[in-house]
Design an enzyme around this catalytic site. Structure first.
Site, PDB file in Angstrom:
ATOM      1  N   GLY A 239     -43.972  -9.390  17.249  1.00 25.24           N
ATOM      2  CA  GLY A 239     -44.795  -9.847  16.133  1.00 25.24           C
ATOM      3  C   GLY A 239     -44.980  -8.899  14.982  1.00 25.24           C
ATOM      4  O   GLY A 239     -45.493  -9.301  13.936  1.00 25.24           O
ATOM      5  N   PRO A 274     -40.141  -6.888  20.531  1.00 28.30           N
ATOM      6  CA  PRO A 274     -39.925  -6.941  19.085  1.00 28.30           C
ATOM      7  C   PRO A 274     -38.646  -7.687  18.722  1.00 28.30           C
ATOM      8  O   PRO A 274     -37.641  -7.585  19.420  1.00 28.30           O
ATOM      9  CB  PRO A 274     -39.797  -5.463  18.703  1.00 28.30           C
ATOM     10  CG  PRO A 274     -39.245  -4.819  19.930  1.00 28.30           C
ATOM     11  CD  PRO A 274     -39.814  -5.578  21.102  1.00 28.30           C
ATOM     12  N   TYR A 316     -40.655 -22.143   5.685  1.00 23.29           N
ATOM     13  CA  TYR A 316     -41.932 -21.420   5.648  1.00 23.29           C
ATOM     14  C   TYR A 316     -42.317 -20.989   4.236  1.00 23.29           C
ATOM     15  O   TYR A 316     -43.276 -20.241   4.069  1.00 23.29           O
ATOM     16  CB  TYR A 316     -41.857 -20.140   6.504  1.00 23.29           C
ATOM     17  CG  TYR A 316     -41.199 -20.293   7.850  1.00 23.29           C
ATOM     18  CD1 TYR A 316     -41.799 -21.045   8.859  1.00 23.29           C
ATOM     19  CD2 TYR A 316     -39.988 -19.679   8.128  1.00 23.29           C
ATOM     20  CE1 TYR A 316     -41.198 -21.185  10.094  1.00 23.29           C
ATOM     21  CE2 TYR A 316     -39.386 -19.805   9.363  1.00 23.29           C
ATOM     22  CZ  TYR A 316     -39.993 -20.561  10.343  1.00 23.29           C
ATOM     23  OH  TYR A 316     -39.399 -20.688  11.568  1.00 23.29           O
ATOM     24  N   CYS A 342     -27.799 -31.595   0.225  1.00 27.17           N
ATOM     25  CA  CYS A 342     -28.385 -32.715  -0.525  1.00 27.17           C
ATOM     26  C   CYS A 342     -29.852 -32.926  -0.173  1.00 27.17           C
ATOM     27  O   CYS A 342     -30.212 -33.928   0.451  1.00 27.17           O
ATOM     28  CB  CYS A 342     -27.564 -33.971  -0.283  1.00 27.17           C
ATOM     29  SG  CYS A 342     -25.927 -33.749  -0.966  1.00 27.17           S
ATOM     30  N   GLU A 343     -30.658 -31.956  -0.499  1.00 26.32           N
ATOM     31  CA  GLU A 343     -32.111 -32.042  -0.314  1.00 26.32           C
ATOM     32  C   GLU A 343     -32.769 -31.188  -1.379  1.00 26.32           C
ATOM     33  O   GLU A 343     -32.301 -30.075  -1.650  1.00 26.32           O
ATOM     34  CB  GLU A 343     -32.534 -31.463   1.045  1.00 26.32           C
ATOM     35  CG  GLU A 343     -32.011 -32.214   2.221  1.00 26.32           C
ATOM     36  CD  GLU A 343     -33.039 -32.354   3.336  1.00 26.32           C
ATOM     37  OE1 GLU A 343     -34.248 -32.206   3.089  1.00 26.32           O
ATOM     38  OE2 GLU A 343     -32.590 -32.629   4.446  1.00 26.32           O
ATOM     39  N   TYR A 371     -33.944 -14.337  12.360  1.00 22.79           N
ATOM     40  CA  TYR A 371     -34.123 -15.783  12.220  1.00 22.79           C
ATOM     41  C   TYR A 371     -33.300 -16.335  11.046  1.00 22.79           C
ATOM     42  O   TYR A 371     -33.708 -17.264  10.365  1.00 22.79           O
ATOM     43  CB  TYR A 371     -35.619 -16.123  12.071  1.00 22.79           C
ATOM     44  CG  TYR A 371     -36.459 -15.510  13.162  1.00 22.79           C
ATOM     45  CD1 TYR A 371     -36.415 -16.029  14.447  1.00 22.79           C
ATOM     46  CD2 TYR A 371     -37.255 -14.380  12.924  1.00 22.79           C
ATOM     47  CE1 TYR A 371     -37.156 -15.447  15.469  1.00 22.79           C
ATOM     48  CE2 TYR A 371     -37.997 -13.794  13.941  1.00 22.79           C
ATOM     49  CZ  TYR A 371     -37.943 -14.338  15.206  1.00 22.79           C
ATOM     50  OH  TYR A 371     -38.672 -13.764  16.222  1.00 22.79           O
TER      51      TYR A 371
HETATM   52  N1  LLP Z   1     -41.944 -12.840  22.024  1.00 29.29           N
HETATM   53  C1  LLP Z   1     -42.187 -14.159  21.991  1.00 29.29           C
HETATM   54  C2  LLP Z   1     -42.708 -14.822  23.194  1.00 29.29           C
HETATM   55  C3  LLP Z   1     -41.952 -14.891  20.811  1.00 29.29           C
HETATM   56  O1  LLP Z   1     -42.206 -16.184  20.780  1.00 29.29           O
HETATM   57  C4  LLP Z   1     -41.441 -14.210  19.666  1.00 29.29           C
HETATM   58  C5  LLP Z   1     -41.175 -14.948  18.432  1.00 29.29           C
HETATM   59  C6  LLP Z   1     -41.190 -12.830  19.770  1.00 29.29           C
HETATM   60  C7  LLP Z   1     -41.452 -12.184  20.965  1.00 29.29           C
HETATM   61  C8  LLP Z   1     -40.606 -12.046  18.653  1.00 29.29           C
HETATM   62  O2  LLP Z   1     -41.454 -11.988  17.538  1.00 29.29           O
HETATM   63  P1  LLP Z   1     -41.091 -11.066  16.290  1.00 29.29           P
HETATM   64  O3  LLP Z   1     -41.195  -9.637  16.759  1.00 29.29           O
HETATM   65  O4  LLP Z   1     -39.733 -11.389  15.838  1.00 29.29           O
HETATM   66  O5  LLP Z   1     -42.129 -11.410  15.286  1.00 29.29           O
HETATM   67  N2  LLP Z   1     -38.529 -18.378  12.880  1.00 29.29           N
HETATM   68  C9  LLP Z   1     -39.708 -17.678  12.434  1.00 29.29           C
HETATM   69  C10 LLP Z   1     -40.244 -16.733  13.487  1.00 29.29           C
HETATM   70  C11 LLP Z   1     -40.534 -17.387  14.822  1.00 29.29           C
HETATM   71  C12 LLP Z   1     -41.013 -16.418  15.867  1.00 29.29           C
HETATM   72  C13 LLP Z   1     -41.059 -17.052  17.201  1.00 29.29           C
HETATM   73  N3  LLP Z   1     -41.424 -16.174  18.269  1.00 29.29           N
HETATM   74  C14 LLP Z   1     -39.390 -16.963  11.142  1.00 29.29           C
HETATM   75  O6  LLP Z   1     -38.268 -17.067  10.649  1.00 29.29           O
HETATM   76  O7  LLP Z   1     -40.253 -16.311  10.564  1.00 29.29           O
END
Ligand code: LLP
Length: 424
Positions: A239, A274, A316, A342-343, A371
């Site tokens: 996160g 992470p 987002y 086409c959007e 992502y």
């Molecule tokens: N652990 C779990 C259980 C998760 O669901 C996630 C992300 C992470 C770790 C990794 O989180 P990070 O460190 O990358 O923040 N598609 C969205 C982000 C979706 C995140 C989903 N879960 C975007 O492009 O911002």
């Protein structure tokens, strides 16, 4: 810090000019820097070096085998959410004992695959999932290691779609019921309790939600241990946010220092998941301008990458910096950077001061490593783009551009017996 820099006004990835890769590979393509991936992984991993810990990269952020292999070689593990991610992680060389499995919808087949592989633990998200894991482990004649993913009900102060730790989100088990579920798990003959886990959201730019969640987890862990339930692994999820524009998220070292101060002495192994903080600024999307046009209201720069290649701006409203690959004294103007889909929602930047690029120019969409490719699709029947990895002076295609043949792979036109047709 990353290794995408201008040398004599030409954007380079480490020592390789981006334009040279575009000539050889064509556009669009995702481009990753091995030095940046390594640096970012180590920044996180080293920050916790004085504690027993495991850095489990969130595969969903960037799932290419070559990228996963870099983290495996640095001693990392994986946070997975599907059988497909398990397959990738193992194929990339990740040790199964360093894999944690999160997600609200694990199927019995996926659970079986993970037990057989010997993963570190399932982060269980419901009582029915726990029952399924117990049943699968029994059928296999073995045991399954678990932790419960609790939902600490903390506001991560991020985009609503990527907040996961609020009571209204589908993730985890509420703390109030988690204690009973742990007792139930402890009584299940084929379940081995290993840990406690949480993940409250993504792209967090402040420490306070992480610390609030940790405080709740600590108090909960004390309750569990008083009840005789031993927690060996404390999984804090992922996160931590990155800078896309002018955000100022804590550096991994500051994140770790604050976590350690709140945690105090512990004899548990910390698990970190992470994703974005490691790969986000280690990758870009390179695209070529096809056309420019203007109407009485707006200017548009039409490029060959679209929302199917990078969905984050459309999904987002996410900001990605746009940089010219050849930096000239190019004028800037307010414009939309749009793709061929086409959007109307197909934009990579909207109402932004952008370099007034002309047809044929290359543009870099920055901070696209997390992502980006992993969320890309074939919408509008567009083959998914190539992925390229740079290491020093060298580059290699780590996923070839899809072709029209791969686009229709697995499809067929059925021939039904004549008399099976519905009557007219
Ligand atoms: N652990 C779990 C259980 C998760 O669901 C996630 C992300 C992470 C770790 C990794 O989180 P990070 O460190 O990358 O923040 N598609 C969205 C982000 C979706 C995140 C989903 N879960 C975007 O492009 O911002």
């Amino acid at each position: 810090m990353n290794y995408f820099n201008y040398q004599d006004d030409h954007l380079c990835c480490e020592s390789v000019p981006v334009a040279r890769i575009a000539e050889e590979v064509g556009t669009p393509f995702y481009l990753y820097s091995a030095a940046t991936l390594t640096r970012h992984f180590q920044a996180m991993d080293d920050a916790f070096a004085d504690l027993p810990h495991l850095t489990c990269f969130a595969v969903k952020a960037c799932a290419n085998l070559a990228v996963l292999n870099i983290f495996a070689s640095l001693g990392g593990g994986a946070d997975i959410v599907s059988g497909g991610e398990l397959y990738r992680a193992i194929k990339a060389g990740m040790a199964p004992g360093r894999i944690v499995y999160s997600g609200v919808g694990k199927t019995a087949a996926e659970i079986e695959m993970a037990i057989k592989a010997g993963i570190l633990m399932f982060n269980v998200e419901s009582s029915q999932e726990l029952d399924t894991i117990q049943a699968v482990a029994t059928a296999l004649g073995g045991t399954a290691p678990i932790s419960l993913r609790v939902n600490p009900d903390v506001d991560p102060k991020t985009h609503a779609y990527i907040s996961t730790g609020l009571a209204k989100n589908k993730f985890g088990v509420p703390m109030e019921t988690a204690a009973a579920l742990y007792r139930q798990a402890a009584s299940m003959p084929n379940i081995v309790i290993k840990g406690l886990s949480c993940h409250i959201g993504s792209q967090l730019t402040e420490m306070s939600p992480f610390l609030e969640s940790l405080r709740k987890m600590k108090a909960f862990m004390a309750r569990l241990e008083a009840a005789g339930i031993k927690i060996s692994y404390l999984d804090l999820g992922g996160g931590l946010g990155i800078r896309y524009d002018d955000e100022d998220p804590p550096h991994p070292a500051a994140y770790a220092a604050a976590i350690k101060a709140e945690l105090g002495d512990t004899n548990r192994t910390l698990v970190l998941e992470p994703g974005r903080v490691i790969v986000g600024n280690a990758g870009i999307l390179v695209t070529r301008v096809l056309y420019t046009k203007a109407n009485q209201l707006k200017k548009f720069i039409v490029v060959d990458a679209g929302m199917n290649d990078l969905g984050r701006p459309s999904l987002y409203g996410a900001f990605h910096a746009i940089q010219p690959v050849h930096r000239t004294t190019m004028a800037t103007a307010k414009a939309d950077l749009v793709g061929p889909i086409c959007e109307t929602g197909d934009f990579l930047a909207r109402d932004r001061e952008l370099p007034l690029a002309k047809a044929g120019d290359l543009l870099a969409i920055m901070s696209a490593g997390a992502y980006g490719f992993s969320m890309s699709s074939n919408y509008n029947s567009r083959p998914r783009v190539a992925e390229v990895l740079v290491n020093g002076q060298h580059f290699q295609v780590i996923r070839t551009r899809e072709t029209y043949e791969t686009l229709v792979q697995g499809e067929s036109i059925p021939v039904f017996p004549e008399n099976d047709r519905p009557l007219a």
